[in-house]
Design a protein around this motif. Sequence first.
Motif, PDB file in Angstrom:
ATOM      1  N   LYS A  61       6.543 -37.768 105.895  1.00 18.97           N
ATOM      2  CA  LYS A  61       7.685 -37.247 105.557  1.00 18.97           C
ATOM      3  C   LYS A  61       8.460 -38.537 104.549  1.00 18.97           C
ATOM      4  O   LYS A  61       8.983 -38.192 103.604  1.00 18.97           O
ATOM      5  CB  LYS A  61       8.543 -36.681 106.206  1.00 18.97           C
ATOM      6  CG  LYS A  61       8.272 -35.249 106.676  1.00 18.97           C
ATOM      7  CD  LYS A  61       8.988 -34.670 107.847  1.00 18.97           C
ATOM      8  CE  LYS A  61       8.481 -33.476 108.305  1.00 18.97           C
ATOM      9  NZ  LYS A  61       9.165 -32.658 109.504  1.00 18.97           N
ATOM     10  N   TYR A  62       8.633 -39.705 105.133  1.00 15.67           N
ATOM     11  CA  TYR A  62       9.037 -40.685 104.277  1.00 15.67           C
ATOM     12  C   TYR A  62       8.567 -41.204 103.334  1.00 15.67           C
ATOM     13  O   TYR A  62       9.045 -41.228 102.269  1.00 15.67           O
ATOM     14  CB  TYR A  62       9.198 -42.121 105.464  1.00 15.67           C
ATOM     15  CG  TYR A  62       9.731 -43.211 104.534  1.00 15.67           C
ATOM     16  CD1 TYR A  62      11.059 -43.447 104.664  1.00 15.67           C
ATOM     17  CD2 TYR A  62       8.854 -44.087 103.942  1.00 15.67           C
ATOM     18  CE1 TYR A  62      11.682 -44.505 104.125  1.00 15.67           C
ATOM     19  CE2 TYR A  62       9.485 -45.009 103.516  1.00 15.67           C
ATOM     20  CZ  TYR A  62      10.909 -45.491 103.502  1.00 15.67           C
ATOM     21  OH  TYR A  62      11.588 -46.452 102.830  1.00 15.67           O
ATOM     22  N   ASP A  63       7.057 -41.296 103.370  1.00  9.69           N
ATOM     23  CA  ASP A  63       6.297 -41.527 101.831  1.00  9.69           C
ATOM     24  C   ASP A  63       6.603 -40.380 100.885  1.00  9.69           C
ATOM     25  O   ASP A  63       6.558 -40.785  99.804  1.00  9.69           O
ATOM     26  CB  ASP A  63       4.879 -41.652 102.424  1.00  9.69           C
ATOM     27  CG  ASP A  63       4.441 -42.743 103.170  1.00  9.69           C
ATOM     28  OD1 ASP A  63       5.307 -43.717 103.243  1.00  9.69           O
ATOM     29  OD2 ASP A  63       3.179 -42.640 103.734  1.00  9.69           O
ATOM     30  N   LYS A  64       6.933 -39.045 101.218  1.00 12.25           N
ATOM     31  CA  LYS A  64       6.925 -38.050 100.121  1.00 12.25           C
ATOM     32  C   LYS A  64       8.345 -38.215  99.869  1.00 12.25           C
ATOM     33  O   LYS A  64       8.470 -37.963  98.548  1.00 12.25           O
ATOM     34  CB  LYS A  64       6.749 -36.772 100.938  1.00 12.25           C
ATOM     35  CG  LYS A  64       6.783 -35.555 100.019  1.00 12.25           C
ATOM     36  CD  LYS A  64       6.395 -34.163 100.684  1.00 12.25           C
ATOM     37  CE  LYS A  64       6.637 -33.221  99.731  1.00 12.25           C
ATOM     38  NZ  LYS A  64       6.364 -31.757 100.262  1.00 12.25           N
ATOM     39  N   ASN A  65       9.591 -38.474 100.610  1.00 16.31           N
ATOM     40  CA  ASN A  65      10.666 -38.383 100.117  1.00 16.31           C
ATOM     41  C   ASN A  65      11.555 -39.409 101.115  1.00 16.31           C
ATOM     42  O   ASN A  65      12.071 -39.173 102.038  1.00 16.31           O
ATOM     43  CB  ASN A  65      11.426 -37.006 100.111  1.00 16.31           C
ATOM     44  CG  ASN A  65      12.698 -37.093  99.776  1.00 16.31           C
ATOM     45  OD1 ASN A  65      13.255 -37.891  99.356  1.00 16.31           O
ATOM     46  ND2 ASN A  65      13.348 -36.000  99.660  1.00 16.31           N
ATOM     47  N   PRO A  66      11.502 -40.746 100.562  1.00 16.48           N
ATOM     48  CA  PRO A  66      12.301 -41.638 101.567  1.00 16.48           C
ATOM     49  C   PRO A  66      13.822 -41.504 101.744  1.00 16.48           C
ATOM     50  O   PRO A  66      14.314 -41.944 102.602  1.00 16.48           O
ATOM     51  CB  PRO A  66      11.968 -42.964 100.810  1.00 16.48           C
ATOM     52  CG  PRO A  66      11.075 -42.950  99.657  1.00 16.48           C
ATOM     53  CD  PRO A  66      10.754 -41.229  99.530  1.00 16.48           C
ATOM     54  N   ASN A  67      14.519 -40.657 100.844  1.00 13.75           N
ATOM     55  CA  ASN A  67      15.851 -40.482 100.848  1.00 13.75           C
ATOM     56  C   ASN A  67      16.189 -39.395 101.837  1.00 13.75           C
ATOM     57  O   ASN A  67      17.527 -38.795 101.810  1.00 13.75           O
ATOM     58  CB  ASN A  67      16.599 -40.321  99.602  1.00 13.75           C
ATOM     59  CG  ASN A  67      16.566 -41.937  98.854  1.00 13.75           C
ATOM     60  OD1 ASN A  67      16.829 -42.672  99.329  1.00 13.75           O
ATOM     61  ND2 ASN A  67      16.061 -41.511  97.484  1.00 13.75           N
ATOM     62  N   SER A  68      15.070 -38.518 102.085  1.00 14.21           N
ATOM     63  CA  SER A  68      15.527 -37.488 103.049  1.00 14.21           C
ATOM     64  C   SER A  68      16.131 -37.828 104.462  1.00 14.21           C
ATOM     65  O   SER A  68      15.636 -39.057 105.003  1.00 14.21           O
ATOM     66  CB  SER A  68      14.108 -36.596 103.165  1.00 14.21           C
ATOM     67  OG  SER A  68      13.376 -37.111 103.975  1.00 14.21           O
ATOM     68  N   LEU A  69      16.609 -36.978 105.173  1.00 14.63           N
ATOM     69  CA  LEU A  69      17.159 -37.266 106.458  1.00 14.63           C
ATOM     70  C   LEU A  69      15.966 -37.729 107.305  1.00 14.63           C
ATOM     71  O   LEU A  69      15.918 -38.794 108.127  1.00 14.63           O
ATOM     72  CB  LEU A  69      17.995 -36.159 107.028  1.00 14.63           C
ATOM     73  CG  LEU A  69      18.613 -36.369 108.436  1.00 14.63           C
ATOM     74  CD1 LEU A  69      19.483 -37.542 108.446  1.00 14.63           C
ATOM     75  CD2 LEU A  69      19.383 -35.108 108.924  1.00 14.63           C
ATOM     76  N   SER A  70      15.087 -37.129 107.305  1.00 15.10           N
ATOM     77  CA  SER A  70      13.821 -37.227 108.436  1.00 15.10           C
ATOM     78  C   SER A  70      13.107 -38.626 107.901  1.00 15.10           C
ATOM     79  O   SER A  70      12.860 -39.353 108.572  1.00 15.10           O
ATOM     80  CB  SER A  70      12.637 -36.113 107.959  1.00 15.10           C
ATOM     81  OG  SER A  70      11.706 -36.338 109.009  1.00 15.10           O
ATOM     82  N   GLY A  71      13.133 -38.782 106.674  1.00 10.95           N
ATOM     83  CA  GLY A  71      12.518 -40.380 106.139  1.00 10.95           C
ATOM     84  C   GLY A  71      13.271 -41.214 106.581  1.00 10.95           C
ATOM     85  O   GLY A  71      13.114 -42.292 107.112  1.00 10.95           O
ATOM     86  N   LYS A  72      14.794 -41.235 106.483  1.00 10.96           N
ATOM     87  CA  LYS A  72      15.617 -42.141 106.618  1.00 10.96           C
ATOM     88  C   LYS A  72      15.658 -42.192 108.271  1.00 10.96           C
ATOM     89  O   LYS A  72      15.821 -43.651 108.696  1.00 10.96           O
ATOM     90  CB  LYS A  72      16.997 -41.811 106.238  1.00 10.96           C
ATOM     91  CG  LYS A  72      17.307 -41.842 104.812  1.00 10.96           C
ATOM     92  CD  LYS A  72      18.726 -41.665 104.443  1.00 10.96           C
ATOM     93  CE  LYS A  72      18.987 -41.843 102.881  1.00 10.96           C
ATOM     94  NZ  LYS A  72      20.278 -41.366 102.389  1.00 10.96           N
TER      95      LYS A  72
END
Length: 59
Positions: A14-25
């Motif tokens: 999830k981080y790799d897909k969207n680092p700025n998402s809550l899950s990514g952060k």
Amino acid sequence: MKKHNCETCKHRAKYDKNPNSLSGKLWRWHINFCPGWKGYMASLESEKKDEVLKKYHLN
């Protein structure tokens, strides 16, 4: 040698897909103290470790 799930972690993906998402952060914050991540990093070959350090902006 212990197998680490960090390579296929769904939160890392999830981080790799969207680092700025809550899950990514949350994942990025989590690896600062996660003993599993530290073990995973210690198990990597130096070339692969350098790639991961650069990709995730780690020191």
